[in-house]
Motif scaffolding. Structure first.
Motif, PDB file in Angstrom:
ATOM      1  N   LYS A 145      -1.919   6.289  -2.832  1.00 31.19           N
ATOM      2  CA  LYS A 145      -3.016   5.987  -1.902  1.00 31.19           C
ATOM      3  C   LYS A 145      -3.767   4.724  -2.337  1.00 31.19           C
ATOM      4  O   LYS A 145      -4.995   4.721  -2.470  1.00 31.19           O
ATOM      5  CB  LYS A 145      -3.967   7.175  -1.761  1.00 31.19           C
ATOM      6  N   GLY A 146      -3.006   3.710  -2.569  1.00 33.76           N
ATOM      7  CA  GLY A 146      -3.576   2.439  -2.984  1.00 33.76           C
ATOM      8  C   GLY A 146      -2.478   1.423  -3.209  1.00 33.76           C
ATOM      9  O   GLY A 146      -1.308   1.638  -2.866  1.00 33.76           O
ATOM     10  N   GLU A 182       0.868  -1.179   0.000  1.00 33.30           N
ATOM     11  CA  GLU A 182       0.000   0.000   0.000  1.00 33.30           C
ATOM     12  C   GLU A 182       0.904   1.227   0.000  1.00 33.30           C
ATOM     13  O   GLU A 182       1.679   1.419   0.935  1.00 33.30           O
ATOM     14  CB  GLU A 182      -0.905   0.008   1.227  1.00 33.30           C
ATOM     15  N   GLU A 183       0.803   2.048  -1.040  1.00 33.25           N
ATOM     16  CA  GLU A 183       1.580   3.289  -1.084  1.00 33.25           C
ATOM     17  C   GLU A 183       0.611   4.410  -0.686  1.00 33.25           C
ATOM     18  O   GLU A 183      -0.248   4.799  -1.464  1.00 33.25           O
ATOM     19  CB  GLU A 183       2.144   3.516  -2.493  1.00 33.25           C
ATOM     20  N   ASN A 184       0.777   4.915   0.532  1.00 32.89           N
ATOM     21  CA  ASN A 184      -0.231   5.807   1.101  1.00 32.89           C
ATOM     22  C   ASN A 184       0.091   7.294   1.007  1.00 32.89           C
ATOM     23  O   ASN A 184      -0.737   8.118   1.378  1.00 32.89           O
ATOM     24  CB  ASN A 184      -0.471   5.432   2.571  1.00 32.89           C
ATOM     25  N   GLU A 185       1.269   7.630   0.515  1.00 31.20           N
ATOM     26  CA  GLU A 185       1.607   9.050   0.442  1.00 31.20           C
ATOM     27  C   GLU A 185       1.012   9.729  -0.788  1.00 31.20           C
ATOM     28  O   GLU A 185       0.426  10.812  -0.690  1.00 31.20           O
ATOM     29  CB  GLU A 185       3.118   9.250   0.445  1.00 31.20           C
TER      30      GLU A 185
END
Length: 217
Positions: free
Chosen positions: A86-87, A80-83
């Motif tokens: 965002k997914g 999950e790449e949240n910066e």
């Protein structure tokens, strides 16, 4: 051998320190001072080696994702790449030892649409949490294939200086320099889930040259 412009301050300090220690060693220890000077000379030479700039023929790329640094692929996994994304994304991490070339290059061509510097910890670079907890920079590029690609310079336990020379609106060219990390660390690249990955864990990469993935429109 061509040296990177980031070497200027480090080499100046290293040169002064080497001269002072060498003179003191000879003055106080005479011939036995060589036992200090010779190992020190090897370390001094490694400083020059670290800042080398190799000659590389950088090609134009549209669909190819290019290795952003010299090093070893240590991670390929869905995360999950949240910066920014965002997914879900596929993360490819490349670890750089102090002996690698430390120029950081754009992995894809397109336009820079995001950049941010994050202060943080100095966990060892291969630690999984270093991607989110260490001092780092994050850059996002809208690629020529209309994908959003995120990549991150990560400081490690030894590397404590990150240089990022790009800004939002810049044109990114795959394989061309955008930054530098001093003395060993890691680069993470976050790609769309449906990206074709062409590298594997354990591969040695040559920044600006090796293809690590492919994206199609």
């Amino acid at each position: 051998m061509k040296l990177h412009k980031e070497s200027k301050g480090t080499i100046t300090v290293a040169s002064i320190a080497f001269i002072i220690i060498a003179l003191l060693s000879v003055y106080y220890l005479e011939i036995w001072g060589l036992a200090i000077i010779i190992p020190l000379l090897l370390v001094y030479g490694l400083v020059f080696w670290f800042f080398r700039v190799p000659n590389r023929d950088i090609l134009d790329h549209k669909e190819n994702v290019i290795a952003p640094v010299d090093g070893k692929v240590v991670m390929i996994k869905e995360v999950e790449e949240n910066e920014f994304i965002k997914g879900k994304a596929i993360q490819i991490s490349i670890f750089m030892s102090p002996l690698n070339v430390h120029i950081c290059r754009y992995p894809v061509s397109g336009n820079v649409i995001y950049k941010k510097y994050h202060p943080g910890k100095y966990l060892v670079a291969w630690h999984e949490k270093s991607s989110t907890e260490n001092e780092r920079t994050t850059v996002a590029v809208e690629s020529l294939t209309h994908h959003q690609v995120v990549f991150r310079q990560i400081a490690g336990y030894v590397a404590r200086r990150i240089v990022m020379k790009c800004t939002e609106g810049d044109v990114a060219k795959a394989g061309h320099e955008f930054g530098f990390i001093k003395f060993g660390s890691r680069m993470d690249v976050f790609l769309p889930i449906d990206t074709e990955i062409t590298c594997k864990i354990g591969d040695k990469t040559k920044g600006g040259i090796d293809v690590i993935a492919k994206m199609t429109e």
